[in-house]
Design a protein around this motif. Structure first.
Motif, PDB file in Angstrom:
ATOM      1  N   GLY A   1      44.957  37.931  28.386  1.00 28.78           N
ATOM      2  CA  GLY A   1      44.466  36.675  27.930  1.00 28.78           C
ATOM      3  C   GLY A   1      42.855  36.630  27.664  1.00 28.78           C
ATOM      4  N   TRP A   2      42.334  37.076  28.750  1.00 25.71           N
ATOM      5  CA  TRP A   2      40.824  37.480  28.545  1.00 25.71           C
ATOM      6  C   TRP A   2      40.272  38.374  27.720  1.00 25.71           C
TER       7      TRP A   2
ATOM      8  N   SER B   1      40.665  36.135  24.632  1.00 30.10           N
ATOM      9  CA  SER B   1      39.627  35.013  24.278  1.00 30.10           C
ATOM     10  C   SER B   1      38.298  35.674  24.028  1.00 30.10           C
TER      11      SER B   1
ATOM     12  N   ASP C   1      48.785  39.875  32.142  1.00 29.57           N
ATOM     13  CA  ASP C   1      48.852  38.513  31.337  1.00 29.57           C
ATOM     14  C   ASP C   1      47.407  37.991  31.404  1.00 29.57           C
ATOM     15  N   SER C   2      46.871  37.884  32.554  1.00 33.61           N
ATOM     16  CA  SER C   2      45.311  37.469  32.659  1.00 33.61           C
ATOM     17  C   SER C   2      44.191  38.259  32.013  1.00 33.61           C
ATOM     18  N   LEU C   3      44.609  39.625  32.107  1.00 35.94           N
ATOM     19  CA  LEU C   3      43.575  40.522  31.561  1.00 35.94           C
ATOM     20  C   LEU C   3      43.737  40.384  29.832  1.00 35.94           C
TER      21      LEU C   3
ATOM     22  N   TRP D   1      51.243  39.265  36.259  1.00 41.50           N
ATOM     23  CA  TRP D   1      50.309  38.222  36.176  1.00 41.50           C
ATOM     24  C   TRP D   1      48.880  38.688  35.690  1.00 41.50           C
ATOM     25  N   GLY D   2      48.482  39.849  36.628  1.00 43.67           N
ATOM     26  CA  GLY D   2      47.332  40.536  36.019  1.00 43.67           C
ATOM     27  C   GLY D   2      47.299  40.955  34.836  1.00 43.67           C
TER      28      GLY D   2
END
Length: 122
Positions: free
Chosen positions: A114-115, A118, A110-112, A107-108
C-alpha cells in the motif's frame, strides 16, 4: 433363488421408502398443525414417528447397508488413538501462534505494498 428374493425385496423397498417419506411428512405437518399443543407432546410424537420411520428404513437393502457402515465406523473409531490433553493444548497453541505470525506477515506485506502504490501514484 437368491436373485428372486432380492428382486422381491427391492420391489417392497420402494413401498417401505414411501412409508418412511409419509411418516416424515406426517411428522412435519402434524408438528405444524398441533403448534398450539405443549412442546413435550410434539417432541414425543416426533420421536415416536422418527423411531418407526428408522425401523422401517432399516428393513430395506440400503438401510441395512447403512447400518452395517455405521457399525464398521464405530469399530474404526475405537481403534483411533486420541491425543492427550497436553498434546491437544500444545497443538492448539502452535496453530494459534502460526496464525498470528502469518497475520502479522500479511499485514506487513499489505502495508508495504500500500505504501509503495501510494508512493508511485503520488
Amino acid at each position: 433363488m437368491n436373485v428372486k428374493a432380492e428382486a422381491k425385496d427391492s420391489r417392497f423397498d420402494l413401498l417401505k421408502w414411501i412409508a418412511v417419506a409419509l411418516l416424515v411428512v406426517a411428522g412435519v405437518v402434524g408438528n405444524q398443525y398441533f403448534s398450539g399443543e405443549p412442546i413435550l407432546y410434539r417432541v414425543v410424537a416426533l420421536l415416536v414417528l422418527a423411531v418407526v420411520a428408522a425401523l422401517i428404513a432399516l428393513q430395506t437393502t440400503k438401510g441395512q447397508s447403512f447400518f452395517g457402515l455405521a457399525k464398521e465406523a464405530r469399530v474404526e473409531i475405537r481403534k483411533v488413538v486420541w491425543p492427550t490433553r497436553q498434546e491437544t493444548t500444545q497443538t492448539t497453541l502452535i496453530v494459534v501462534l502460526v496464525v498470528l505470525v502469518m497475520a502479522l506477515v500479511l499485514w506487513g506485506l499489505d502495508s508495504l505494498l500500500g505504501w509503495l502504490v501510494s508512493f508511485i501514484v503520488s
